[in-house]
Motif scaffolding. Structure first.
Motif, PDB file in Angstrom:
ATOM      1  N   LEU A  23       0.836  -1.197   0.000  1.00 36.12           N
ATOM      2  CA  LEU A  23       0.000   0.000   0.000  1.00 36.12           C
ATOM      3  C   LEU A  23       0.879   1.259   0.000  1.00 36.12           C
ATOM      4  O   LEU A  23       0.618   2.213  -0.739  1.00 36.12           O
ATOM      5  N   VAL A  24       1.922   1.250   0.821  1.00 35.12           N
ATOM      6  CA  VAL A  24       2.864   2.370   0.868  1.00 35.12           C
ATOM      7  C   VAL A  24       3.520   2.555  -0.505  1.00 35.12           C
ATOM      8  O   VAL A  24       3.640   3.681  -0.997  1.00 35.12           O
ATOM      9  N   HIS A  25       3.907   1.445  -1.111  1.00 35.78           N
ATOM     10  CA  HIS A  25       4.546   1.482  -2.434  1.00 35.78           C
ATOM     11  C   HIS A  25       3.616   2.104  -3.476  1.00 35.78           C
ATOM     12  O   HIS A  25       4.014   3.010  -4.228  1.00 35.78           O
ATOM     13  N   GLN A  26       2.374   1.645  -3.516  1.00 38.14           N
ATOM     14  CA  GLN A  26       1.422   2.140  -4.504  1.00 38.14           C
ATOM     15  C   GLN A  26       1.061   3.600  -4.257  1.00 38.14           C
ATOM     16  O   GLN A  26       0.933   4.390  -5.194  1.00 38.14           O
ATOM     17  N   LYS A  27       0.905   3.970  -2.983  1.00 40.12           N
ATOM     18  CA  LYS A  27       0.555   5.360  -2.671  1.00 40.12           C
ATOM     19  C   LYS A  27       1.690   6.299  -3.053  1.00 40.12           C
ATOM     20  O   LYS A  27       1.448   7.403  -3.565  1.00 40.12           O
ATOM     21  N   TYR A  28       2.900   5.872  -2.829  1.00 42.20           N
ATOM     22  CA  TYR A  28       4.062   6.694  -3.207  1.00 42.20           C
ATOM     23  C   TYR A  28       4.083   6.904  -4.714  1.00 42.20           C
ATOM     24  O   TYR A  28       4.278   8.024  -5.198  1.00 42.20           O
ATOM     25  N   LEU A  29       3.875   5.815  -5.460  1.00 44.59           N
ATOM     26  CA  LEU A  29       3.887   5.917  -6.921  1.00 44.59           C
ATOM     27  C   LEU A  29       2.762   6.814  -7.428  1.00 44.59           C
ATOM     28  O   LEU A  29       2.957   7.605  -8.357  1.00 44.59           O
ATOM     29  N   ASN A  30       1.573   6.687  -6.823  1.00 42.17           N
ATOM     30  CA  ASN A  30       0.444   7.530  -7.235  1.00 42.17           C
ATOM     31  C   ASN A  30       0.762   9.013  -7.037  1.00 42.17           C
ATOM     32  O   ASN A  30       0.502   9.843  -7.913  1.00 42.17           O
ATOM     33  N   CYS A  31       1.314   9.340  -5.871  1.00 42.63           N
ATOM     34  CA  CYS A  31       1.675  10.739  -5.596  1.00 42.63           C
ATOM     35  C   CYS A  31       2.806  11.206  -6.501  1.00 42.63           C
ATOM     36  O   CYS A  31       2.819  12.348  -6.971  1.00 42.63           O
ATOM     37  N   ILE A  65       1.867  17.299 -12.856  1.00 42.76           N
ATOM     38  CA  ILE A  65       1.720  18.722 -12.565  1.00 42.76           C
ATOM     39  C   ILE A  65       2.947  19.499 -13.028  1.00 42.76           C
ATOM     40  O   ILE A  65       2.845  20.612 -13.557  1.00 42.76           O
ATOM     41  N   LEU A  66       4.112  18.891 -12.843  1.00 42.32           N
ATOM     42  CA  LEU A  66       5.363  19.543 -13.234  1.00 42.32           C
ATOM     43  C   LEU A  66       5.635  19.439 -14.732  1.00 42.32           C
ATOM     44  O   LEU A  66       6.603  20.002 -15.229  1.00 42.32           O
ATOM     45  N   GLY A  67       4.767  18.698 -15.442  1.00 41.58           N
ATOM     46  CA  GLY A  67       4.950  18.532 -16.882  1.00 41.58           C
ATOM     47  C   GLY A  67       6.087  17.619 -17.249  1.00 41.58           C
ATOM     48  O   GLY A  67       6.701  17.747 -18.310  1.00 41.58           O
ATOM     49  N   GLU A  68       6.401  16.657 -16.372  1.00 40.72           N
ATOM     50  CA  GLU A  68       7.532  15.755 -16.598  1.00 40.72           C
ATOM     51  C   GLU A  68       7.096  14.295 -16.653  1.00 40.72           C
ATOM     52  O   GLU A  68       7.884  13.395 -16.415  1.00 40.72           O
ATOM     53  N   LEU A  69       5.824  14.060 -16.967  1.00 43.63           N
ATOM     54  CA  LEU A  69       5.306  12.695 -16.954  1.00 43.63           C
ATOM     55  C   LEU A  69       6.024  11.795 -17.947  1.00 43.63           C
ATOM     56  O   LEU A  69       6.170  10.606 -17.731  1.00 43.63           O
ATOM     57  N   ASP A  70       6.496  12.386 -19.062  1.00 47.37           N
ATOM     58  CA  ASP A  70       7.166  11.594 -20.081  1.00 47.37           C
ATOM     59  C   ASP A  70       8.528  11.095 -19.626  1.00 47.37           C
ATOM     60  O   ASP A  70       9.136  10.234 -20.263  1.00 47.37           O
ATOM     61  N   GLU A  71       9.045  11.609 -18.490  1.00 46.22           N
ATOM     62  CA  GLU A  71      10.346  11.200 -18.011  1.00 46.22           C
ATOM     63  C   GLU A  71      10.300   9.979 -17.100  1.00 46.22           C
ATOM     64  O   GLU A  71      11.315   9.449 -16.705  1.00 46.22           O
ATOM     65  N   ILE A  72       9.093   9.537 -16.733  1.00 42.60           N
ATOM     66  CA  ILE A  72       8.952   8.406 -15.817  1.00 42.60           C
ATOM     67  C   ILE A  72       9.308   7.103 -16.533  1.00 42.60           C
ATOM     68  O   ILE A  72       8.742   6.766 -17.554  1.00 42.60           O
ATOM     69  N   PHE A 127       3.578  10.073  -9.557  1.00 39.82           N
ATOM     70  CA  PHE A 127       3.065  10.264 -10.922  1.00 39.82           C
ATOM     71  C   PHE A 127       2.243  11.552 -11.020  1.00 39.82           C
ATOM     72  O   PHE A 127       2.349  12.289 -11.999  1.00 39.82           O
ATOM     73  N   ALA A 128       1.414  11.794 -10.001  1.00 41.90           N
ATOM     74  CA  ALA A 128       0.584  12.997 -10.004  1.00 41.90           C
ATOM     75  C   ALA A 128       1.456  14.254  -9.983  1.00 41.90           C
ATOM     76  O   ALA A 128       1.182  15.231 -10.701  1.00 41.90           O
ATOM     77  N   ALA A 129       2.508  14.239  -9.179  1.00 41.06           N
ATOM     78  CA  ALA A 129       3.416  15.384  -9.097  1.00 41.06           C
ATOM     79  C   ALA A 129       4.145  15.601 -10.417  1.00 41.06           C
ATOM     80  O   ALA A 129       4.302  16.737 -10.882  1.00 41.06           O
ATOM     81  N   LYS A 130       4.590  14.508 -11.027  1.00 41.38           N
ATOM     82  CA  LYS A 130       5.285  14.606 -12.309  1.00 41.38           C
ATOM     83  C   LYS A 130       4.371  15.195 -13.380  1.00 41.38           C
ATOM     84  O   LYS A 130       4.806  15.968 -14.244  1.00 41.38           O
TER      85      LYS A 130
END
Length: 265
Positions: free
Chosen positions: A157-165, A172-179, A167-170
Motif C-alpha cells: 500500500l505504501v509502495h502504490q501510494k508513493y507511486l500515485n503521488c 503537474i510539473l509537466g515531466e510525466l514523459d520522463e517516468i 506520478f501525479a506530481a510529475k
C-alpha cells in the motif's frame, strides 16, 4: 476463433520469461500453457481468470486452516494452482493481444491473496502442527501470521501510494514523459535488488515448493517465522526509503514550482 497450443507458447518472449523466478520458469509457465489452452478456447478473458484465481487462493487459505492433512494438502495444491492461473491470465492477454484498461486492477487484487489470506493461513497451520512451540503458546503463531500479512499488504500500500503521488506530481510539473522503470534494471539499485529477492524468495519463487516441504515435515512454524521476518523487514525498509525519497522529491518539486512561477510572471 480457435487458438492453437503454438499460439500460446510462442506468445511468451524470452525477456518476459527471464524476469520470472526459477520456480516459474522450470514448471509453472509450462503448466500454464495447457491450462491456458482450455480457458482461452472456452472463451475466458484474462480478467475472468484473474477473478477465478482470487477465489482459488481464498479457498486454498481456508483449507490450510483445517487441522487435517488432506485439507492442508489440497490447500497447498490450490495455492500452487493460483500461481499457474497468475500466468494464465497473462498468457491470454498476450495471445489475444488485447490491452485492458482495468487488467492491472484485477491482477493486483488476485495477487494480494497470498500476501494476506495465505500468510494468515500459515499462522493457523503452524498453530496446528508446530513442534517448536508448546501448545499453550501456539496461539502466538496465529498473531505472527496476522502481523506478517498486515506488514506485507501495508508495505505494498505504501509502495502504490508513493507511486500515485509521484506520478501525479510529475504530471503537474509537466515531466510525466520522463517516468521510466530504469531503476529496476540498474543492478546496483535498491529497486533491482528488492525485485530479485522478492521474485525468487516470494510467493512466485521459493514460497511455493517450501509449502510442500512444510506440509510433509510439519514445519509450517519455521516457514511462518522466516516469511514474517522477511515481510516486516521489507515493510520497514520500504517505509524508510520512500519517506526519504518523498522528502527529497518534495524539496526538488517545490523548487521547480518556484522557478516555473517566476518564469510565468
Amino acid at each position: 476463433m480457435k487458438y492453437t497450443f503454438k499460439d500460446i507458447t510462442s506468445s511468451l518472449t524470452k525477456k518476459k520469461n527471464s524476469r520470472s523466478s526459477l520456480w516459474v520458469q522450470l514448471w509453472v509457465r509450462k503448466a500454464s500453457f495447457p491450462v491456458t489452452y482450455l480457458f482461452i478456447n472456452a472463451g475466458w478473458t484474462a480478467n475472468m481468470v484473474s477473478v477465478l484465481s482470487w477465489v482459488v487462493i481464498f479457498f486454498a487459505a481456508v483449507l490450510l486452516c483445517f487441522n487435517n492433512f488432506g485439507c492442508m494438502f489440497a490447500g497447498v495444491i490450490l495455492t500452487n494452482f493460483w500461481l499457474v492461473l497468475d500466468c494464465v491470465d497473462g498468457n491470454i492477454a498476450r495471445v489475444k493481444k488485447v490491452k485492458t484498461f482495468m487488467g492491472d486492477f484485477y491482477d493486483a487484487v488476485a495477487g494480494y491473496g497470498p500476501f494476506s489470506f495465505t500468510t494468515i493461513a500459515l499462522g493457523v497451520a503452524a498453530y496446528h502442527t508446530s513442534f517448536l512451540v508448546s501448545e499453550e503458546y501456539r496461539v502466538w503463531l496465529i498473531l505472527i501470521g496476522a502481523v506478517g500479512a498486515v506488514a506485507n499488504v501495508y508495505m505494498r500500500l505504501v509502495h502504490q501510494k508513493y507511486l500515485n503521488c509521484y506520478f501525479a506530481a510529475k504530471k503537474i510539473l509537466g515531466e510525466l514523459d520522463e517516468i521510466t522503470l530504469k531503476d529496476t534494471e540498474d543492478k546496483k539499485s535498491f529497486a533491482y535488488i528488492r525485485e530479485q529477492i522478492d521474485k525468487n524468495f516470494g510467493v512466485a519463487g521459493l514460497f511455493m515448493p517450501w509449502l510442500f516441504v512444510a506440509l510433509f515435515t510439519n514445519t509450517f512454524d519455521i516457514m511462518l517465522l522466516c516469511y514474517t521476518a522477511y515481510y516486516v523487514l521489507s515493510f520497514v525498509a520500504i517505509c524508510v526509503l520512500y519517506c526519504k525519497n518523498a522528502s527529497n522529491f518534495e524539496i526538488e518539486a517545490q523548487a521547480k514550482m518556484k522557478v516555473t512561477g517566476k518564469e510565468n510572471k
